[in-house]
Design a protein around this motif. Structure first.
Motif, short mmCIF file in Angstrom:
data_model
loop_
_atom_site.label_atom_id
_atom_site.label_comp_id
_atom_site.label_asym_id
_atom_site.label_seq_id
_atom_site.Cartn_x
_atom_site.Cartn_y
_atom_site.Cartn_z
N LEU A 115 1.79 5.21 -7.84
CA LEU A 115 3.18 4.88 -7.49
C LEU A 115 3.25 4.37 -6.04
N GLU A 116 2.57 5.08 -5.16
CA GLU A 116 2.59 4.71 -3.74
C GLU A 116 1.92 3.36 -3.52
N ALA A 117 0.78 3.15 -4.17
CA ALA A 117 0.06 1.88 -4.02
C ALA A 117 0.90 0.72 -4.56
N GLU A 118 1.53 0.96 -5.68
CA GLU A 118 2.33 -0.09 -6.31
C GLU A 118 3.57 -0.43 -5.46
N LEU A 119 4.17 0.60 -4.89
CA LEU A 119 5.34 0.41 -4.04
C LEU A 119 4.98 -0.44 -2.82
N ARG A 120 3.82 -0.14 -2.22
CA ARG A 120 3.36 -0.89 -1.06
C ARG A 120 3.09 -2.36 -1.43
N LEU A 121 2.53 -2.57 -2.61
CA LEU A 121 2.28 -3.93 -3.07
C LEU A 121 3.59 -4.70 -3.26
N ALA A 123 4.99 -5.57 0.13
CA ALA A 123 4.17 -6.59 0.79
C ALA A 123 4.43 -7.96 0.17
N ARG A 124 4.60 -7.99 -1.15
CA ARG A 124 4.89 -9.26 -1.82
C ARG A 124 6.27 -9.79 -1.39
N ALA A 125 7.21 -8.89 -1.23
CA ALA A 125 8.54 -9.32 -0.79
C ALA A 125 8.46 -9.88 0.64
N ALA A 126 7.50 -9.36 1.42
CA ALA A 126 7.33 -9.84 2.79
C ALA A 126 6.56 -11.17 2.83
N GLY A 127 6.19 -11.67 1.65
CA GLY A 127 5.59 -12.99 1.59
C GLY A 127 4.12 -13.03 1.26
N ILE A 152 -2.61 -6.01 2.58
CA ILE A 152 -1.34 -5.30 2.41
C ILE A 152 -1.00 -4.46 3.66
N ASP A 153 -2.02 -3.77 4.18
CA ASP A 153 -1.83 -2.93 5.37
C ASP A 153 -1.24 -3.71 6.55
#
Ligand SMILES: [Zn+2]
Length: 144
Positions: free
Chosen positions: A84-90, A93-97, A108-109
């Protein structure tokens, strides 16, 4: 993606794009959990809670939220919390471009570190956009 044992998940939110989608499967609850965290994240961001905190320990957060808000809060099984945490970060990050397709993308980091320096208002917008993109992705008919 892990398989959830909860197949007919429905949350409290009547207009939830995940829970009202015609195609629902074992993943619905996990997807609803991501959307719920993005939604909560907007409130947290406007409360000056740092982005890394918003994007971590989501499983525990939802678990505590269920304690106050009740049964309609999606709480994935603890073995799915890391996913869940990994997916949320992805998703954020995708929304950030970032054009990442995998939660293992090493960029991603960096993207999230940069996003964490944005002013509060921009972080709220980012989480908004992430929720919008995520809901769109999920409710589109899937290509075979
Ligand atoms: Zn839902």
């Amino acid at each position: 993606m892990p398989r959830s044992t909860v197949s007919a998940w429905t949350c409290n939110y009547d207009a939830c794009p995940i829970c009202t989608a015609p195609e629902r499967d074992g993943m619905s609850m996990l997807r609803c959990a991501i959307l719920t965290l993005l939604d909560q994240g907007r409130w947290m961001a406007s409360d000056d809670i740092p982005l890394p905190d918003i994007l971590s320990a989501g499983g525990g957060y939802l678990n505590r939220l269920r304690g106050t808000a009740g049964e309609g809060i999606p709480v994935p099984a603890t073995e799915h919390w890391a996913w869940l945490e990994a997916e949320l970060r992805l998703v954020v990050a995708r929304a950030a471009g970032l054009d990442a397709v995998s939660t293992l993308d090493p960029r991603i980091d960096d993207v999230l570190t940069t996003a964490a320096r944005l002013p509060e208002r921009r972080q709220v917008d980012l989480l908004d956009l992430a929720a919008e993109q995520f809901a769109e992705l999920i409710t589109q008919p899937r290509a075979a």
